[in-house]
Design an enzyme around this catalytic site. Sequence first.
Site, PDB file in Angstrom:
ATOM      1  N   CYS A  83     -18.360  -1.292 -17.700  1.00 29.27           N
ATOM      2  CA  CYS A  83     -18.344  -1.138 -16.246  1.00 29.27           C
ATOM      3  C   CYS A  83     -19.465  -1.958 -15.593  1.00 29.27           C
ATOM      4  O   CYS A  83     -20.611  -1.904 -16.026  1.00 29.27           O
ATOM      5  CB  CYS A  83     -18.501   0.341 -15.899  1.00 29.27           C
ATOM      6  SG  CYS A  83     -18.650   0.614 -14.133  1.00 29.27           S
ATOM      7  N   CYS A 110     -17.386   3.151 -19.766  1.00 33.79           N
ATOM      8  CA  CYS A 110     -18.639   2.892 -19.058  1.00 33.79           C
ATOM      9  C   CYS A 110     -19.378   1.678 -19.612  1.00 33.79           C
ATOM     10  O   CYS A 110     -20.083   0.994 -18.874  1.00 33.79           O
ATOM     11  CB  CYS A 110     -19.529   4.128 -19.095  1.00 33.79           C
ATOM     12  SG  CYS A 110     -18.750   5.555 -18.318  1.00 33.79           S
ATOM     13  N   CYS A 131     -24.909   4.193 -12.256  1.00 37.01           N
ATOM     14  CA  CYS A 131     -24.018   5.358 -12.168  1.00 37.01           C
ATOM     15  C   CYS A 131     -24.714   6.661 -12.563  1.00 37.01           C
ATOM     16  O   CYS A 131     -25.112   6.853 -13.717  1.00 37.01           O
ATOM     17  CB  CYS A 131     -22.799   5.116 -13.061  1.00 37.01           C
ATOM     18  SG  CYS A 131     -21.613   6.456 -13.007  1.00 37.01           S
ATOM     19  N   GLU A 147       0.833  -1.210   0.000  1.00 38.15           N
ATOM     20  CA  GLU A 147       0.000   0.000   0.000  1.00 38.15           C
ATOM     21  C   GLU A 147       0.869   1.263   0.000  1.00 38.15           C
ATOM     22  O   GLU A 147       0.567   2.239  -0.668  1.00 38.15           O
ATOM     23  CB  GLU A 147      -0.932   0.016   1.215  1.00 38.15           C
ATOM     24  CG  GLU A 147      -2.087  -0.967   1.130  1.00 38.15           C
ATOM     25  CD  GLU A 147      -3.014  -0.678  -0.043  1.00 38.15           C
ATOM     26  OE1 GLU A 147      -3.275   0.505  -0.309  1.00 38.15           O
ATOM     27  OE2 GLU A 147      -3.452  -1.636  -0.694  1.00 38.15           O
ATOM     28  N   CYS A 156     -12.875   2.807 -14.853  1.00 30.84           N
ATOM     29  CA  CYS A 156     -13.207   4.185 -14.433  1.00 30.84           C
ATOM     30  C   CYS A 156     -11.935   5.046 -14.417  1.00 30.84           C
ATOM     31  O   CYS A 156     -11.548   5.604 -13.395  1.00 30.84           O
ATOM     32  CB  CYS A 156     -13.890   4.180 -13.070  1.00 30.84           C
ATOM     33  SG  CYS A 156     -14.874   5.659 -12.809  1.00 30.84           S
TER      34      CYS A 156
HETATM   35  S1  SF4 Z   1     -20.242   3.877 -15.360  1.00 36.86           S
HETATM   36 FE1  SF4 Z   1     -19.644   5.311 -13.775  1.00 36.86          FE
HETATM   37  S2  SF4 Z   1     -18.389   4.117 -12.356  1.00 36.86           S
HETATM   38 FE2  SF4 Z   1     -18.532   2.956 -14.268  1.00 36.86          FE
HETATM   39  S3  SF4 Z   1     -16.738   3.550 -15.493  1.00 36.86           S
HETATM   40 FE3  SF4 Z   1     -18.424   4.893 -16.081  1.00 36.86          FE
HETATM   41  S4  SF4 Z   1     -18.186   6.688 -14.767  1.00 36.86           S
HETATM   42 FE4  SF4 Z   1     -16.982   5.047 -13.827  1.00 36.86          FE
END
Ligand code: SF4
Length: 353
Positions: free
Chosen positions: A215, A212, A221, A48, A205
């Site tokens: 994602c 997105c 989101c 970390e 992200c």
């Molecule tokens: S949907 Fe939202 S959380 Fe997912 S990559 Fe796009 S901006 Fe990021």
Amino acid sequence: MTDEELQSRVEALRGDFAPLLLAWQRQDGRHDLPWQNTRDPYRVWLSEIMLQQTQVTTVLGYYKRFLERFPDVAALAAAPQDEVMAAWAGLGYYSRARNLHKCAQAVMERHGGAFPRTAAELAELPGIGRSTAAAISSFCFGERVAILDGNVKRVLGRLLAFDGDLAQQSQEKRLWRQAEALLPATEADMPAYTQGLMDLGASHCSPRQPQCLLCPVSGLCHGRAQGDPTLYPIKTRKLKRGQRENWWLWMEHEGRVWLQQRPSEGLWGGLWTLPMYDSEEALDAHRISLGVPALETLPRVQHALTHFDWVLHPRRVVLDGGAPDWSERPGVWVAREQLSQYALPAPLKKLLD
Ligand code: SF4
């Protein structure tokens, strides 16, 4: 956005966010980094700290070599600071290495060699901030605590379309409360959940071009639903980059280089460098007083740090006669083949190579 609106946004996400993130992390997240698949707090803590401000690919080699040299917290605590700095040399942000050493000593002295198990206690140790403490305790001990490093601020800021300015501490605390409200219900899920947030921030992200469509939480989101998630998170305070210049005196005598150790605090603290001056005039005045002959001008070295660009001007001389008397400023003549045993900042190492 009012607190009530934010609360209702978080309430609506609570049931779905953690399960979706967990399923994605278990299927598609990172599982084979050398600091994963362990609950040893020494290894997790070391990773970390190394990963702060540093890319995974850079950390891999350092992590392996560091563990070979300091296999546990007792070995690190007992090592001389110079050796710790030498093992860290090239990773940058050297206060991390100094605090690492201090922290290992504090774990030995205050906790009998065993890292404490809660984020609150971990955050009392040198160099461990709130988010790092939470990462260690959730990975190693399953504690239900939220991390909020730069990547996670971005993920949650976009997920919630959080419009508070994170340059303000009160707004950062407000986002931290939402991060806590989104945690999974069971402790057993905490390691994968924490890793999932980190993985999402490091993959889909991304800061400039979030993917997105790929994602796992895109359907939840708010940033995406509004059309441009890159508007979040909001942070108004911009770093003003400065400039700094210094002059280096590079003296060689019988195949050895003259090095001096920097004070333990401050920039390049504890590292070994060539004697450094604030101006060419200061360098020349000192050189003449030492009886050192004229210097060769070498191309300047540029080094970018977080807050400023550093321009270093090396001036070199190979001494034929005796070495000058440097008794007023301690230093050492180091044979070229011994240089690797000294903690040198990366730009100087490159220059001397
Ligand atoms: S949907 Fe939202 S959380 Fe997912 S990559 Fe796009 S901006 Fe990021």
